[in-house]
Scaffold this motif. Structure first.
Motif, PDB file in Angstrom:
ATOM      1  N   LYS A 295     157.634  -1.391  44.590  1.00 35.37           N
ATOM      2  CA  LYS A 295     156.443  -1.586  43.766  1.00 35.37           C
ATOM      3  C   LYS A 295     155.619  -2.808  44.174  1.00 35.37           C
ATOM      4  O   LYS A 295     154.563  -3.044  43.602  1.00 35.37           O
ATOM      5  CB  LYS A 295     156.844  -1.734  42.295  1.00 35.37           C
ATOM      6  CG  LYS A 295     157.577  -0.539  41.711  1.00 35.37           C
ATOM      7  CD  LYS A 295     157.929  -0.799  40.252  1.00 35.37           C
ATOM      8  CE  LYS A 295     158.673   0.366  39.643  1.00 35.37           C
ATOM      9  NZ  LYS A 295     159.018   0.107  38.211  1.00 35.37           N
TER      10      LYS A 295
ATOM     11  N   LYS B 299     161.638   2.946  36.923  1.00 32.66           N
ATOM     12  CA  LYS B 299     161.886   3.585  38.220  1.00 32.66           C
ATOM     13  C   LYS B 299     161.445   5.039  38.239  1.00 32.66           C
ATOM     14  O   LYS B 299     161.028   5.556  39.275  1.00 32.66           O
ATOM     15  CB  LYS B 299     163.380   3.495  38.571  1.00 32.66           C
ATOM     16  CG  LYS B 299     163.854   2.102  38.915  1.00 32.66           C
ATOM     17  CD  LYS B 299     165.296   2.122  39.381  1.00 32.66           C
ATOM     18  CE  LYS B 299     165.769   0.723  39.763  1.00 32.66           C
ATOM     19  NZ  LYS B 299     167.166   0.729  40.249  1.00 32.66           N
TER      20      LYS B 299
ATOM     21  N   TRP C 202     153.244  11.280  38.006  1.00 33.58           N
ATOM     22  CA  TRP C 202     151.925  11.112  38.619  1.00 33.58           C
ATOM     23  C   TRP C 202     151.280  12.479  38.812  1.00 33.58           C
ATOM     24  O   TRP C 202     151.923  13.420  39.273  1.00 33.58           O
ATOM     25  CB  TRP C 202     152.026  10.402  39.959  1.00 33.58           C
ATOM     26  CG  TRP C 202     150.659  10.133  40.541  1.00 33.58           C
ATOM     27  CD1 TRP C 202     150.009  10.840  41.504  1.00 33.58           C
ATOM     28  CD2 TRP C 202     149.776   9.101  40.147  1.00 33.58           C
ATOM     29  NE1 TRP C 202     148.774  10.324  41.743  1.00 33.58           N
ATOM     30  CE2 TRP C 202     148.606   9.235  40.929  1.00 33.58           C
ATOM     31  CE3 TRP C 202     149.848   8.062  39.207  1.00 33.58           C
ATOM     32  CZ2 TRP C 202     147.518   8.369  40.791  1.00 33.58           C
ATOM     33  CZ3 TRP C 202     148.782   7.206  39.083  1.00 33.58           C
ATOM     34  CH2 TRP C 202     147.633   7.355  39.868  1.00 33.58           C
TER      35      TRP C 202
ATOM     36  N   GLY D 283     152.413   0.711  46.110  1.00 35.95           N
ATOM     37  CA  GLY D 283     153.819   1.036  45.927  1.00 35.95           C
ATOM     38  C   GLY D 283     154.214   2.263  46.718  1.00 35.95           C
ATOM     39  O   GLY D 283     153.374   2.958  47.296  1.00 35.95           O
ATOM     40  N   CYS D 284     155.518   2.521  46.733  1.00 34.49           N
ATOM     41  CA  CYS D 284     156.067   3.681  47.446  1.00 34.49           C
ATOM     42  C   CYS D 284     156.981   4.441  46.489  1.00 34.49           C
ATOM     43  O   CYS D 284     157.763   3.828  45.750  1.00 34.49           O
ATOM     44  CB  CYS D 284     156.848   3.231  48.677  1.00 34.49           C
ATOM     45  SG  CYS D 284     157.725   4.564  49.530  1.00 34.49           S
ATOM     46  N   ALA D 285     156.869   5.759  46.508  1.00 34.81           N
ATOM     47  CA  ALA D 285     157.688   6.584  45.625  1.00 34.81           C
ATOM     48  C   ALA D 285     158.053   7.880  46.324  1.00 34.81           C
ATOM     49  O   ALA D 285     157.395   8.309  47.271  1.00 34.81           O
ATOM     50  CB  ALA D 285     156.943   6.878  44.316  1.00 34.81           C
TER      51      ALA D 285
ATOM     52  N   LYS E 262     153.772   2.382  37.450  1.00 32.91           N
ATOM     53  CA  LYS E 262     154.813   1.451  37.915  1.00 32.91           C
ATOM     54  C   LYS E 262     155.487   0.754  36.742  1.00 32.91           C
ATOM     55  O   LYS E 262     156.683   0.448  36.788  1.00 32.91           O
ATOM     56  CB  LYS E 262     154.216   0.429  38.876  1.00 32.91           C
ATOM     57  CG  LYS E 262     153.751   1.012  40.190  1.00 32.91           C
ATOM     58  CD  LYS E 262     153.523  -0.052  41.256  1.00 32.91           C
ATOM     59  CE  LYS E 262     152.432  -1.010  40.887  1.00 32.91           C
ATOM     60  NZ  LYS E 262     152.172  -1.991  41.961  1.00 32.91           N
TER      61      LYS E 262
ATOM     62  N   HIS F 279     160.007   8.948  41.794  1.00 33.33           N
ATOM     63  CA  HIS F 279     161.043   7.905  41.750  1.00 33.33           C
ATOM     64  C   HIS F 279     160.552   6.745  42.604  1.00 33.33           C
ATOM     65  O   HIS F 279     160.398   6.873  43.815  1.00 33.33           O
ATOM     66  CB  HIS F 279     162.359   8.460  42.291  1.00 33.33           C
ATOM     67  CG  HIS F 279     163.540   7.582  42.019  1.00 33.33           C
ATOM     68  ND1 HIS F 279     163.637   6.291  42.465  1.00 33.33           N
ATOM     69  CD2 HIS F 279     164.698   7.831  41.336  1.00 33.33           C
ATOM     70  CE1 HIS F 279     164.791   5.775  42.094  1.00 33.33           C
ATOM     71  NE2 HIS F 279     165.447   6.680  41.405  1.00 33.33           N
ATOM     72  N   TRP F 280     160.292   5.610  41.955  1.00 31.67           N
ATOM     73  CA  TRP F 280     159.752   4.461  42.682  1.00 31.67           C
ATOM     74  C   TRP F 280     160.800   3.869  43.625  1.00 31.67           C
ATOM     75  O   TRP F 280     161.928   3.601  43.228  1.00 31.67           O
ATOM     76  CB  TRP F 280     159.256   3.380  41.730  1.00 31.67           C
ATOM     77  CG  TRP F 280     157.992   3.746  41.018  1.00 31.67           C
ATOM     78  CD1 TRP F 280     157.860   4.151  39.718  1.00 31.67           C
ATOM     79  CD2 TRP F 280     156.681   3.772  41.588  1.00 31.67           C
ATOM     80  NE1 TRP F 280     156.552   4.426  39.437  1.00 31.67           N
ATOM     81  CE2 TRP F 280     155.795   4.198  40.569  1.00 31.67           C
ATOM     82  CE3 TRP F 280     156.168   3.478  42.844  1.00 31.67           C
ATOM     83  CZ2 TRP F 280     154.429   4.330  40.775  1.00 31.67           C
ATOM     84  CZ3 TRP F 280     154.803   3.610  43.051  1.00 31.67           C
ATOM     85  CH2 TRP F 280     153.951   4.042  42.039  1.00 31.67           C
TER      86      TRP F 280
ATOM     87  N   SER G 160     158.878   7.867  36.896  1.00 31.39           N
ATOM     88  CA  SER G 160     157.554   7.952  36.293  1.00 31.39           C
ATOM     89  C   SER G 160     156.957   9.319  36.594  1.00 31.39           C
ATOM     90  O   SER G 160     157.620  10.206  37.160  1.00 31.39           O
ATOM     91  CB  SER G 160     156.658   6.829  36.821  1.00 31.39           C
ATOM     92  OG  SER G 160     155.426   6.812  36.142  1.00 31.39           O
TER      93      SER G 160
END
Length: 565
Positions: free
Chosen positions: A503, A442, A446, A479-481, A438, A499-500, A444
């Protein structure tokens, strides 16, 4: 039929059911009347809209009897019920209200050439449809016949403007779209999006206006004394064809500003601000609308608002900005209500002092004031009310640019996209990795476990995937992405580019009725519904500014291999 459902936004462009479509599935009426009902709930005139919808869904309540004296003929009785409204929809409303209040309903029906059995059927349909609205949660209140006094008290919030005819007409515009017609002053005839020439059906209370249109010679100034119609714009229930001629039935005249605010999609495209002339459009005769409130001598200060490929308006830049801001605020409330809305008393946004329900109430009050004043300006021609409208709009429409941006944030980025939603549960030792992802911004990366990634991609079928991160043992969503569809290599690390969307951590205790993580102990991937995802996101702090960018992911999804050294 599919194209029509897309137009009213019951289906998205990929022919998947939207949030609106889910509600319409639960309403035992045609989709067009279901949408009309939902707007009745939103704008506080549910009871009259419920009557109109059920009347239109069943059949005409008037009996055909040509052997009666002049004042008893159905055509003259229709005029009596229409009053000075010049509206076929107002007739249906007035007939039902008088029948319902009559001491002897059968005798009243005989006197007015109305079918008593039809009115009873409409009454029964009203009860059934209202129950379905309560069942699907769009109308809150006790179900069934018990606790009727509490039910009536609760229903008042949905009927604040049930006696305000301009607001009811505005609901008709929003609900019956795209059934909009316009008088073209150049060719001196009525047009609609489907037909270049239409006439008002002979059964309409305003059918006599066909003669005025036919006798006219054109070239009048909009709103002037030579205008043959109460307004250039009208909404209609349906269109029929007899030979080469097309006729519109169920007609109500409406102000142009209401058409500009309530027609088209909930999220207008960027081209709405196009200030260029639309000479390339098929409907050349109506490309420049003179329906704005004033004639502007300075053309450079005016813009053309393109609501859809057929409906456009020219007005000053300031008026366009105010109208579009007010429209955007109303659309954001509409989309939140369709997605389940916010729980009562929830504090929205970064400022805990802003109560979302109070903010919505202020916006809806401004909208209804705007609707009423526009109606007075057009049909009463009271110029003093116009200045009053502008002074009030300058104060209330904006409520600040920051408030508008917050409303945009409340629109979920997947509103018009085919998408799947998951709760991903990394191991407890991954909490620091989630926080580090996070912190990168915006965009990132994972690294999902192979099993989780495989399961998501197997069911994606080209849809965009949204994930809510909830580290095991935390009972929080961190968070949500969204998955952009790229597999990225950074040194020895391989992962999905994400893409976040939000957060801000939020406790899962708020959603135990929707998803109880204790029921999924040990599972690292949980599928959730679109409504659940929307509700969770509404309690978080969006970072997407209302519009998500998906980088290199196509609209139909898919994985794209990229490498970074």
């Amino acid at each position: 039929a599919v194209q029509y459902l897309k137009t009213i936004e019951a289906l998205d462009q990929w022919e998947e059911v939207t949030s609106l479509g889910c509600h319409l599935l639960d309403i035992p009426l045609d989709p067009v009347y279901g949408k009309l009902l939902l707007y009745g709930c939103l704008l506080g005139c549910l009871d009259p809209i419920l009557t109109i919808c059920c009347s239109l869904s069943y059949r005409d309540p008037f009996l055909i009897n040509t052997g009666l004296p002049g004042d008893k003929k159905p055509s003259n009785i229709r005029k009596k019920f229409a009053g000075d409204s010049q509206s076929d929809h107002r007739i249906l409303l007035n007939v039902y209200q008088e029948w319902e209040n009559a001491k002897d309903r059968r005798a009243w029906s005989r006197r007015n050439c109305v079918s008593h059995s039809t009115m009873e059927m409409i009454s029964g349909m009203r009860s059934q449809v209202l129950s379905s609205l309560k069942e699907n949660g769009f109308v809150r209140g006790p179900r069934g016949p018990s606790n009727q006094s509490a039910d009536q008290s609760n229903m008042q919030q949905y009927n604040l403007y049930s006696n305000v005819w301009p607001v009811i007409k505005a609901c008709l515009v929003a609900g019956l779209y795209p059934n909009i017609a316009r008088f073209d002053p150049d060719s001196y005839q009525l047009r609609c999006a489907q037909e270049s020439k239409v006439k008002i059906h002979h059964s309409s209370v305003v059918a006599h206006l066909n003669n005025k249109i036919k006798k006219g010679s054109g070239g009048y100034s909009s709103g002037g004394a030579d205008c043959p119609l109460p307004s250039e714009w009208l909404v209609y229930t349906e269109m029929t064809r007899v030979g080469r001629h097309a006729y519109i039935k169920g007609v109500t005249f409406v102000p142009p500003a209401i058409v500009a605010m309530l027609t088209g999609g909930a999220k207008l495209p960027a081209s709405v601000w196009d200030a260029a002339d639309r000479s390339s459009q098929a409907n050349n005769a109506i490309q420049d609308s003179s329906d704005s409130e004033e004639e502007f001598s300075d053309v450079q200060d005016s813009v053309t608002i393109n609501i859809d490929p057929w409906i456009s308006f020219r007005m000053s830049f300031e008026d366009a900005q105010n109208l579009l801001q007010l429209r955007q605020k109303l659309s954001s409330i509409w989309l939140r209500r369709l997605g389940g809305g916010l729980p009562s008393g929830h504090l929205a946004g970064n400022n805990p002092q802003i109560n979302r329900e109070e903010s919505d109430r202020q916006v809806l009050e401004t909208v209804t004031d705007f609707i009423q004043m526009q109606d007075l300006v057009l049909f009463d021609q009271n110029s003093s009310r116009l200045s009053q409208l502008k002074s009030k709009a300058s104060v209330n429409v904006g409520m600040g640019r920051e408030s508008l941006e917050h409303d945009l944030n409340m629109i979920p980025p997947w509103h018009d996209q085919p998408a799947l939603f998951f709760i991903v549960r990394p191991s407890p030792r991954s909490l620091s990795a989630v926080e580090a992802a996070k912190a990168r911004g915006k965009i990132s990366i994972w690294s999902f476990s192979p099993g989780v990634e495989r399961k998501m991609l197997e069911v994606s079928n080209g849809k965009i995937i949204y994930v809510f991160f909830s580290v095991m043992s935390t009972q929080y969503i961190q968070g949500c992405a969204s998955l952009t569809g790229e597999i990225v290599h950074e040194g020895s690390r391989v992962g999905q580019r994400i893409h976040w969307v939000a957060k801000q951590p939020v406790s899962m205790d708020n959603f135990t009725q929707m998803v109880d993580l204790r029921d999924y102990e040990g599972k690292d991937l949980i599928g959730i519904s679109r409504d659940t995802a929307t509700h969770i996101l509404s309690t978080m702090n969006p970072t997407n500014q209302g519009q998500l960018e998906h980088g290199n992911v196509s609209s139909r999804g898919g994985i794209k291999q990229t490498y970074r050294r």
